[in-house]
Design a protein around this motif. Sequence first.
Motif, PDB file in Angstrom:
ATOM      1  N   THR A  39       0.833  -1.207   0.000  1.00  0.00           N
ATOM      2  CA  THR A  39       0.000   0.000   0.000  1.00  0.00           C
ATOM      3  C   THR A  39       0.864   1.252   0.000  1.00  0.00           C
ATOM      4  O   THR A  39       0.611   2.204  -0.751  1.00  0.00           O
ATOM      5  CB  THR A  39      -0.936  -0.003   1.220  1.00  0.00           C
ATOM      6  N   GLY A  43       1.468   4.011  -3.196  1.00  0.00           N
ATOM      7  CA  GLY A  43       1.385   5.454  -2.965  1.00  0.00           C
ATOM      8  C   GLY A  43       2.677   6.157  -3.327  1.00  0.00           C
ATOM      9  O   GLY A  43       2.670   7.247  -3.927  1.00  0.00           O
ATOM     10  N   GLN A 172      -3.304  -5.889  -5.363  1.00  0.00           N
ATOM     11  CA  GLN A 172      -3.310  -4.445  -5.622  1.00  0.00           C
ATOM     12  C   GLN A 172      -2.153  -4.042  -6.524  1.00  0.00           C
ATOM     13  O   GLN A 172      -2.292  -3.163  -7.372  1.00  0.00           O
ATOM     14  CB  GLN A 172      -3.274  -3.671  -4.304  1.00  0.00           C
ATOM     15  N   MET A 319      -5.611   2.527  -5.756  1.00  0.00           N
ATOM     16  CA  MET A 319      -5.568   3.100  -4.410  1.00  0.00           C
ATOM     17  C   MET A 319      -6.976   3.369  -3.891  1.00  0.00           C
ATOM     18  O   MET A 319      -7.297   3.087  -2.727  1.00  0.00           O
ATOM     19  CB  MET A 319      -4.759   4.395  -4.420  1.00  0.00           C
ATOM     20  N   THR A 337      -5.352   2.612   6.057  1.00  0.00           N
ATOM     21  CA  THR A 337      -4.989   2.478   4.644  1.00  0.00           C
ATOM     22  C   THR A 337      -4.732   3.835   4.008  1.00  0.00           C
ATOM     23  O   THR A 337      -3.745   4.024   3.273  1.00  0.00           O
ATOM     24  CB  THR A 337      -6.100   1.746   3.877  1.00  0.00           C
ATOM     25  N   GLN A 341      -1.212   5.206   2.393  1.00  0.00           N
ATOM     26  CA  GLN A 341      -1.149   5.728   1.027  1.00  0.00           C
ATOM     27  C   GLN A 341      -0.585   7.137   0.993  1.00  0.00           C
ATOM     28  O   GLN A 341       0.228   7.477   0.120  1.00  0.00           O
ATOM     29  CB  GLN A 341      -2.543   5.695   0.400  1.00  0.00           C
ATOM     30  N   ASN A 342      -1.006   7.971   1.942  1.00  0.00           N
ATOM     31  CA  ASN A 342      -0.496   9.342   1.988  1.00  0.00           C
ATOM     32  C   ASN A 342       0.975   9.389   2.372  1.00  0.00           C
ATOM     33  O   ASN A 342       1.701  10.284   1.920  1.00  0.00           O
ATOM     34  CB  ASN A 342      -1.325  10.169   2.970  1.00  0.00           C
TER      35      ASN A 342
END
Length: 364
Positions: A39, A43, A172, A319, A337, A341-342
């Motif tokens: 994840t 990102g 993903q 995402m 999550t 991602q950020n």
Amino acid sequence: MEGLWGYGFLLVTIISCSSLVGVSLMPFMAKDFYKHLLTVMIGLAVGSLTGSAVFHLLPQALRLAEHDPDHEYLNISLYIVGGIWLFFMVERILKFIMDYKERKGKSWKREKMSSVLSSTPETSTIAVMTENGNLMKGPLVEANGGGGEQRNSLIFPSTPRDTGVIYECQEQAIKASFGHQEKPRLSSCHDHPVTFEQGKDSVIATVAWMIIFGDGLHNFIDGLSIGAAFNESIWTGVSISLAVLCEELPHELGDFAVLLNAGMSMRQAVTYNFLSACTCYIGMAVGILLGEIEASIYIFALAGGMFLYISLVDMVPEMNEIAQETSKVSVRKGIITLFLQNMGLFAGITALYLLAKYQDRFQF
């Protein structure tokens, strides 16, 4: 000139070997940790590719640095990235609120149904309200999950042929690499195993050629942009290489999972991945040579468009999908999550912005 070839060859080698490093670490990672890591990596890939396009490639293609030696145009580029991030966050927050209200509504309906639930020591029945308002009663079957929590196993399965765990954990990364298409699976409708037969047409051969040609073209353009960037300056080349590295690691891991899931052995999957990565060296050489005849601006424009497409069309929807799946489970998982991602997004954007802003202060 020799330094350009040396730096380019070194960084392309690091990029090509990145997937092997990831594969070698997979057996030591728990499933949940590996999913969280992917994840962050996706990102990071989105932030790096977008930052590389708006901070480096497109300004170089438009020759903005020649008219703005202080790189003030980077502030405008930062607003462009900020606009992308702002609408991403607005969409995610609105989806969080909708999912929360949906869960609350379902909880309220369950409480209403439990009020009409009747049971005896021998049997249990449940009353379900249909769409037309009538009540239906039927047996209530309780599922027994084994009385304990599922153990957080490692990524690699106990048997070499069981590759479903690897495929599931990297779903993903696969979708981010291929654009939301269903990928070949190990079993068919008759549940016969797929085998690799040399010289014969098979599912594995089809998947292998798809990986070689599709990724080969992708890696060639990556190498093209790296070669042209090094011809512009060392730090521009490092910046573009960093963006490619951040994108290639989850991408190649996704390819690796697809090949394994199609029935390949570990050695065959590594071999096909290496063959597709070799085109990056060819692209780098062509990019350096074309840079000598002032064709870099066209390469930068082409690569900038490709980077934006990969990040915004392929990776951002994935995402969104992962964040929405976790937010439907609980607000806490959705926030975790989104936070991961950020983390990747800001790390990639910050790194590429700083490299573009202060690259003139570093000398080789």
